[in-house]
Design an enzyme around this catalytic site. Sequence first.
Site, PDB file in Angstrom:
ATOM      1  N   LYS A 219      -7.985   6.095 -19.160  1.00 30.61           N
ATOM      2  CA  LYS A 219      -8.255   6.571 -20.520  1.00 30.61           C
ATOM      3  C   LYS A 219      -7.021   6.362 -21.407  1.00 30.61           C
ATOM      4  O   LYS A 219      -6.594   5.246 -21.576  1.00 30.61           O
ATOM      5  CB  LYS A 219      -8.718   8.034 -20.447  1.00 30.61           C
ATOM      6  CG  LYS A 219      -9.810   8.280 -19.376  1.00 30.61           C
ATOM      7  CD  LYS A 219     -11.056   7.503 -19.645  1.00 30.61           C
ATOM      8  CE  LYS A 219     -12.217   7.631 -18.676  1.00 30.61           C
ATOM      9  NZ  LYS A 219     -12.109   8.076 -17.358  1.00 30.61           N
TER      10      LYS A 219
ATOM     11  N   ASP B  67      -6.481  18.773 -14.832  1.00 30.60           N
ATOM     12  CA  ASP B  67      -6.878  17.426 -15.248  1.00 30.60           C
ATOM     13  C   ASP B  67      -6.488  17.277 -16.720  1.00 30.60           C
ATOM     14  O   ASP B  67      -7.058  17.917 -17.602  1.00 30.60           O
ATOM     15  CB  ASP B  67      -8.395  17.248 -15.054  1.00 30.60           C
ATOM     16  CG  ASP B  67      -8.848  15.818 -15.324  1.00 30.60           C
ATOM     17  OD1 ASP B  67      -8.220  15.145 -16.160  1.00 30.60           O
ATOM     18  OD2 ASP B  67      -9.839  15.385 -14.712  1.00 30.60           O
TER      19      ASP B  67
ATOM     20  N   ARG C 174       0.848  -1.200   0.000  1.00 32.21           N
ATOM     21  CA  ARG C 174       0.000   0.000   0.000  1.00 32.21           C
ATOM     22  C   ARG C 174       0.885   1.252   0.000  1.00 32.21           C
ATOM     23  O   ARG C 174       0.570   2.269  -0.611  1.00 32.21           O
ATOM     24  CB  ARG C 174      -0.930   0.017   1.227  1.00 32.21           C
ATOM     25  CG  ARG C 174      -1.999   1.108   1.129  1.00 32.21           C
ATOM     26  CD  ARG C 174      -2.772   1.286   2.435  1.00 32.21           C
ATOM     27  NE  ARG C 174      -1.946   1.865   3.467  1.00 32.21           N
ATOM     28  CZ  ARG C 174      -1.820   1.395   4.708  1.00 32.21           C
ATOM     29  NH1 ARG C 174      -2.452   0.311   5.080  1.00 32.21           N
ATOM     30  NH2 ARG C 174      -1.037   2.001   5.579  1.00 32.21           N
TER      31      ARG C 174
ATOM     32  N   TYR D 266     -15.831  17.123 -15.967  1.00 30.61           N
ATOM     33  CA  TYR D 266     -16.381  15.760 -15.951  1.00 30.61           C
ATOM     34  C   TYR D 266     -17.428  15.663 -14.819  1.00 30.61           C
ATOM     35  O   TYR D 266     -17.179  16.144 -13.702  1.00 30.61           O
ATOM     36  CB  TYR D 266     -15.233  14.765 -15.754  1.00 30.61           C
ATOM     37  CG  TYR D 266     -15.678  13.392 -15.334  1.00 30.61           C
ATOM     38  CD1 TYR D 266     -16.575  12.667 -16.117  1.00 30.61           C
ATOM     39  CD2 TYR D 266     -15.227  12.820 -14.146  1.00 30.61           C
ATOM     40  CE1 TYR D 266     -16.999  11.409 -15.724  1.00 30.61           C
ATOM     41  CE2 TYR D 266     -15.634  11.557 -13.754  1.00 30.61           C
ATOM     42  CZ  TYR D 266     -16.532  10.861 -14.542  1.00 30.61           C
ATOM     43  OH  TYR D 266     -16.956   9.618 -14.157  1.00 30.61           O
TER      44      TYR D 266
END
Length: 388
Positions: A199, A174, A50, A102
């Site tokens: 993406k 972004d 982690r 978005y």
Amino acid sequence: MTKPKSARTVSVSQGIGQDTSFGAVTPPLYLSSTYTFEGFGQAREYEYSRTRNPSRDQLAATLASLEGGALAIVTASGMAALDLALSTLRADDLLLAPHDCYGGSYRLIQGRAERGHFKVLFVNQNDSLMLREGFGHRPRLVLVETPSNPLMRVVDIAAIASMAREAGAKLVVDNTFLSPALQNPLLLGADYVVHSTTKYINGHSDVVGGALVTADQADGEELSAWANLTGVTSSPFDAYLTLRGVRTLFPRMEAQQRAAMAIAEFLAPHPAVEHVYYPGLPADPGHTLAASQQKGFGAMLSFETSLGGSALQKFISTLRLFTLAESLGGVESLIAHPATMTHLGMGEAARATAGISDALLRLSVGLEEPADLIDDLSEALDAGRAAP
Ligand code: PLP
């Protein structure tokens, strides 16, 4: 001194031929959640996945290099990367956000603001008066999404970065729609870049992931520590697959944006098309700015049709190569109807303010033969126009 490698070369060669155990050409995948200590009180470089993992670190180093940043934190999704940037805000801090981002980002920001985690002001960042007024409220963080999802509005990163600096705010961009192959916001003055690596960066629609890249080393270390505490870091397998996708990022982007341009040029004069949103078209309001701050116009475009109701449904159901689905940036072409899909949760009023109409369709242009994609759209538009 050796010449620094170009971004294209970095994207292909990162981790290649470095395996010291068996000489594997492609980097191995380290799935282990935990690592042995050499002895009591003697931790190795890696302790617990982690916190840090070799496969994830390899992707992080690649993305930091491609964006020209100091550090990258690879997260489980694009939303987790954005949320990590938002974690820098305190209750009284103001976030200046775009009114047409978005839909998921909009809902996350609104949800956190409603819970009192910070304050938010949504503005049209292309309206200089509104933007100046927004900066007058002394924001602590500014979010820019350019080109925006789904209207492809282009925002001047360098100008906003300098306004942010003057106001003592940090700027997060972004960069999902263009990827580091076509735009590098940190080099234009931004402090952080966030990506939905789901993406273009992964590019094969088989991983959900994200990344936050910082310009500053100390910022990166602080956010990296926070990502460990909140557990938003990605799985090693997702990072491994994403790094595999990165190796073809540049040629994918080049071919996909070439096809997008051809499609935009086909759609613009079509009698069933009212408006095309694609900064690659010289008539697009974002064209000049996009040409100067981007290295390409990208492979996303939106358009409004005159087809409504059953004609719109007929158009979509006739398409064979554009699949009706959310997401974008994969090798396959997709079509989305933002008002009922990606931007549904934003609400009708916010969609109207942002200019997202019910007639708007968004295309993610893939790697198929461009002429086939145009034929597909042409046949489906004709079918839609012939529908009763
Ligand atoms: N940012 C943009 C511009 C997006 O389009 C998306 C998803 O569509 C996200 C962020 C969120 O990314 P993810 O779905 O990987 O959480």
